[in-house]
Design an enzyme around this catalytic site. Structure first.
Site, PDB file in Angstrom:
ATOM      1  N   ASP A 100     -10.549  -6.405  31.059  1.00 41.12           N
ATOM      2  CA  ASP A 100     -10.792  -6.259  29.630  1.00 41.12           C
ATOM      3  C   ASP A 100     -11.785  -5.134  29.332  1.00 41.12           C
ATOM      4  O   ASP A 100     -11.541  -4.292  28.461  1.00 41.12           O
ATOM      5  CB  ASP A 100     -11.302  -7.575  29.039  1.00 41.12           C
ATOM      6  CG  ASP A 100     -10.295  -8.700  29.168  1.00 41.12           C
ATOM      7  OD1 ASP A 100      -9.122  -8.469  28.851  1.00 41.12           O
ATOM      8  OD2 ASP A 100     -10.674  -9.804  29.584  1.00 41.12           O
ATOM      9  N   GLU A 131       0.159   4.800  -0.841  1.00 39.83           N
ATOM     10  CA  GLU A 131      -0.344   3.820  -1.802  1.00 39.83           C
ATOM     11  C   GLU A 131      -1.877   3.923  -1.900  1.00 39.83           C
ATOM     12  O   GLU A 131      -2.576   4.005  -0.891  1.00 39.83           O
ATOM     13  CB  GLU A 131       0.069   2.432  -1.332  1.00 39.83           C
ATOM     14  CG  GLU A 131      -0.338   1.285  -2.222  1.00 39.83           C
ATOM     15  CD  GLU A 131       0.189  -0.048  -1.691  1.00 39.83           C
ATOM     16  OE1 GLU A 131       0.113  -1.047  -2.423  1.00 39.83           O
ATOM     17  OE2 GLU A 131       0.667  -0.087  -0.538  1.00 39.83           O
ATOM     18  N   CYS A 141       5.345   0.165  -1.941  1.00 39.46           N
ATOM     19  CA  CYS A 141       5.199  -0.713  -0.779  1.00 39.46           C
ATOM     20  C   CYS A 141       5.984  -2.020  -0.896  1.00 39.46           C
ATOM     21  O   CYS A 141       7.181  -2.043  -0.653  1.00 39.46           O
ATOM     22  CB  CYS A 141       3.723  -0.991  -0.526  1.00 39.46           C
ATOM     23  SG  CYS A 141       3.376  -1.510   1.192  1.00 39.46           S
ATOM     24  N   GLY A 143     -13.927  -5.908  35.405  1.00 41.20           N
ATOM     25  CA  GLY A 143     -12.736  -6.651  35.041  1.00 41.20           C
ATOM     26  C   GLY A 143     -11.797  -5.840  34.172  1.00 41.20           C
ATOM     27  O   GLY A 143     -12.122  -4.738  33.704  1.00 41.20           O
ATOM     28  N   SER A 151       1.193   0.237   4.661  1.00 41.23           N
ATOM     29  CA  SER A 151       1.802  -0.807   5.477  1.00 41.23           C
ATOM     30  C   SER A 151       1.104  -0.859   6.824  1.00 41.23           C
ATOM     31  O   SER A 151       1.247   0.051   7.641  1.00 41.23           O
ATOM     32  CB  SER A 151       3.296  -0.518   5.666  1.00 41.23           C
ATOM     33  OG  SER A 151       3.898  -1.453   6.519  1.00 41.23           O
ATOM     34  N   LYS A 178       2.995  -1.244  -9.825  1.00 43.43           N
ATOM     35  CA  LYS A 178       3.613  -2.077  -8.800  1.00 43.43           C
ATOM     36  C   LYS A 178       3.977  -3.454  -9.352  1.00 43.43           C
ATOM     37  O   LYS A 178       3.170  -4.100 -10.027  1.00 43.43           O
ATOM     38  CB  LYS A 178       2.650  -2.208  -7.621  1.00 43.43           C
ATOM     39  CG  LYS A 178       3.215  -2.892  -6.383  1.00 43.43           C
ATOM     40  CD  LYS A 178       2.180  -2.822  -5.259  1.00 43.43           C
ATOM     41  CE  LYS A 178       2.667  -3.441  -3.967  1.00 43.43           C
ATOM     42  NZ  LYS A 178       1.641  -3.318  -2.895  1.00 43.43           N
TER      43      LYS A 178
END
Length: 558
Positions: free
Chosen positions: A314, A43, A166, A312, A193, A130
């Site tokens: 993260d 798309e 889509c 840590g 998507s 579309k």
């Protein structure tokens, strides 16, 4: 009867019409060389998706139209291409001023279409526009485009091929079925998507419902690549009439998949390549985060990144994602210990850098803390509190941005979805940076990702994974001093945010009402912080940012 088809899974750069068109042309030629009689692109393949307010620029629209015309003229003969693009209908002659006025009129009248054209033997043969324009989640298509309810079916080597785009597929009735009723045996479906966990099953569910009902094939051609707050995973496929996937493209990588369709037997056989391996549910998230990070850095013309590594979980996972995305030689970590930092945290930061092979610097922040407190003087209360804690984070954020300015490169933020949800992050401190790979990753998933990355060898120190999480802004501090256990917190956040459930519904499920109300209050109060946060890729069903838009000034507490 048989038809050799191709799905070209390209990674466009939004707005780089010339570069995207060249990529489409290269893939089209390669498909033709391999004997494909039909190739389907994603798309808006020529503009990239989503182009957003670039669609309000007449010169952008004209460049797109010129590219489509040039592509049709230069494309290989004997192979039909279905290419996604923007279409508009200005009515003017060739005088520049009148042409510009015509484009302005087309834009103001929203006479733009999300379109896919059939290109054959040097010409633009037909165009599908579309019908179903999504206007939810990350999508804003109703802001720009006008829909059209007109099926398109063309003949390709004696096979009737319908075209949809889509969202047209995401309903049982409508364009897909209309194409089948008009005689289509194969449905070409350009898509953009975005990825989130479990998206493959949803796509295949809808494609299978259509193929089993109509006895058709579906050629699901999805975009791949990172684009600001979304990441497209590709994962394109050929769906057979029995609802089974006969051929599949790569996950989170560019690909060209070729398949032979046997219209009589209802089967699709891949040509010249093996099927991609099955998806690991956690590994898929990792691949999506790596792709999103790589593309954000590279598509914005950067090479290096800087990461504050605390020891840590993260920051460790963020650094590992960055290394996998752009290479250890392009990643620099900075340890920024304060007097409250534990020795094991500093050791873990250095161990992470050694394991992953990236450079690390250590900058102690105590002198800056003392200087800040001296400047503020009597304006600070005698007993250290939240202001002193946040000063540490803001000193670190300032130093990271200074390094970025001095050395070049982007600063990656390390906060996760759980923290951003409840405001457990410091504005102008640890929130400083250009991109947040973990922004939509719940804390419990961060741990899963770390264990997955360590499946073959220790990349992330195991002590970073197993130790209780702490911001280390005061002696003995733990996250759970002010937050529920992350398993509970993430379950409540998923209910309130991802599933948009009410407090009463969660209480009926067994959650403590006082805890749910406290989390809801924290979520509401932290919106002003999230509005100022760096972008990060969506990987859950509902991400903060453009997918969830609530007012900062907001009195609703239901």
């Amino acid at each position: 009867m048989s038809l050799r088809v191709a799905i070209a899974q390209c990674n466009p750069v939004v707005g780089d019409i010339a570069g995207n068109t060249e990529d489409v042309l290269d893939a089209w030629r390669l498909a033709a060389e391999q004997g494909a009689e039909l190739v389907v692109f994603s798309e808006l393949a020529l503009t990239g998706y989503p182009p957003e307010d670039l669609l309000l620029k007449p010169d952008f629209l004209e460049a797109g139209h010129a590219a489509l015309r040039a592509l049709a003229a230069e494309g290989p003969h004997g192979c039909v291409a279905v290419v996604g693009h923007v279409e508009s209908h200005p009515e003017a002659d060739d005088e520049p001023e009148e042409q510009d006025a015509a484009w302005d009129t087309a834009i103001s009248a929203r006479n733009l279409h999300n379109a896919a054209s059939v290109l054959r033997d040097g010409a633009i043969e037909a165009t599908y526009r579309k019908l179903r324009l999504p206007n939810y989640g990350v999508f804003d298509e109703a802001r720009y485009f006008t829909s059209e309810d007109q099926p398109l079916v063309v003949d390709v080597a004696g096979v009737a091929v319908g075209v949809v785009i889509c969202e047209d597929m995401w309903a049982f009735e409508g364009p897909v079925h209309d194409s089948a009723l008009a005689g289509a045996q194969v449905i070409a479906a350009p898509n953009a998507s975005p990825y989130h966990r479990g998206k493959r099953a949803t796509r295949e569910h809808w494609a299978g419902r259509h193929t089993k009902r109509d006895g058709t094939f579906v050629l699901y051609a999805n975009q791949v690549g990172g684009q600001d707050e979304v990441v497209f995973d590709g994962d394109s496929f050929v769906m057979q009439p029995d609802g089974e996937v006969g051929a599949r493209a790569a996950f989170c990588a560019e690909d060209l998949v070729i398949a032979d369709l046997d219209l009589d037997a209802g089967t699709a056989t891949p040509v010249g390549s093996s099927q991609p391996p099955a998806l690991d549910p956690v590994g898929a998230v990792w691949d999506a985060l790596v792709l999103a990070t790589r593309d954000y850095v590279r598509k914005n013309s950067f090479r290096d990144v800087w990461i504050a590594v605390s020891g840590g979980i993260d920051s460790a996972v963020t650094a590992a994602i960055a290394v996998d995305a752009i290479g250890a030689e392009n990643v620099t970590g900075v340890a920024l210990p304060s007097p409250h930092s534990s020795d094991h945290s500093i050791d873990d930061a250095h161990a992470l850098a050694a394991n992953m092979g990236f450079a690390i610097h250590e900058l102690a922040i105590e002198p800056a803390m003392v200087a800040m407190e001296q400047v503020l003087g009597d304006l600070l209360t005698p007993e250290p509190g939240i202001a002193e804690e946040n000063l540490q984070s803001r000193i670190r954020g300032t130093l990271m941005m200074a390094l970025s300015n001095e050395r070049g490169g982007l600063v990656l933020t390390t906060g996760n979805k759980s923290e951003y949800a409840v405001g457990y992050a410091t504005l102008y401190g640890d929130m400083n940076g250009a991109f947040g790979p973990l922004k939509d990753v719940p804390k419990t998933l961060v741990w899963e990702l770390a264990r997955w990355r360590n499946r073959d060898e220790e990349a992330i120190p195991w002590s970073s994974i197993t130790k209780p999480p702490s911001a280390e802004l005061r002696p003995g501090q733990l996250d759970q001093d002010s937050l529920p256990e992350y398993e509970l917190l993430d379950a409540i956040i998923e209910g309130l945010i991802d599933d948009d459930r009410s407090i009463d519904e969660l209480v009926e499920d067994g959650f403590d009402e006082a805890v749910v109300r406290d989390i809801r209050r924290k979520i509401d109060r932290a919106e002003f912080k999230r509005r100022q946060s760096a972008p990060g890729p969506k990987v859950t069903k509902r991400a903060f940012g453009r997918e969830r838009r609530v007012p900062i000034t907001n009195g609703w507490r239901g």
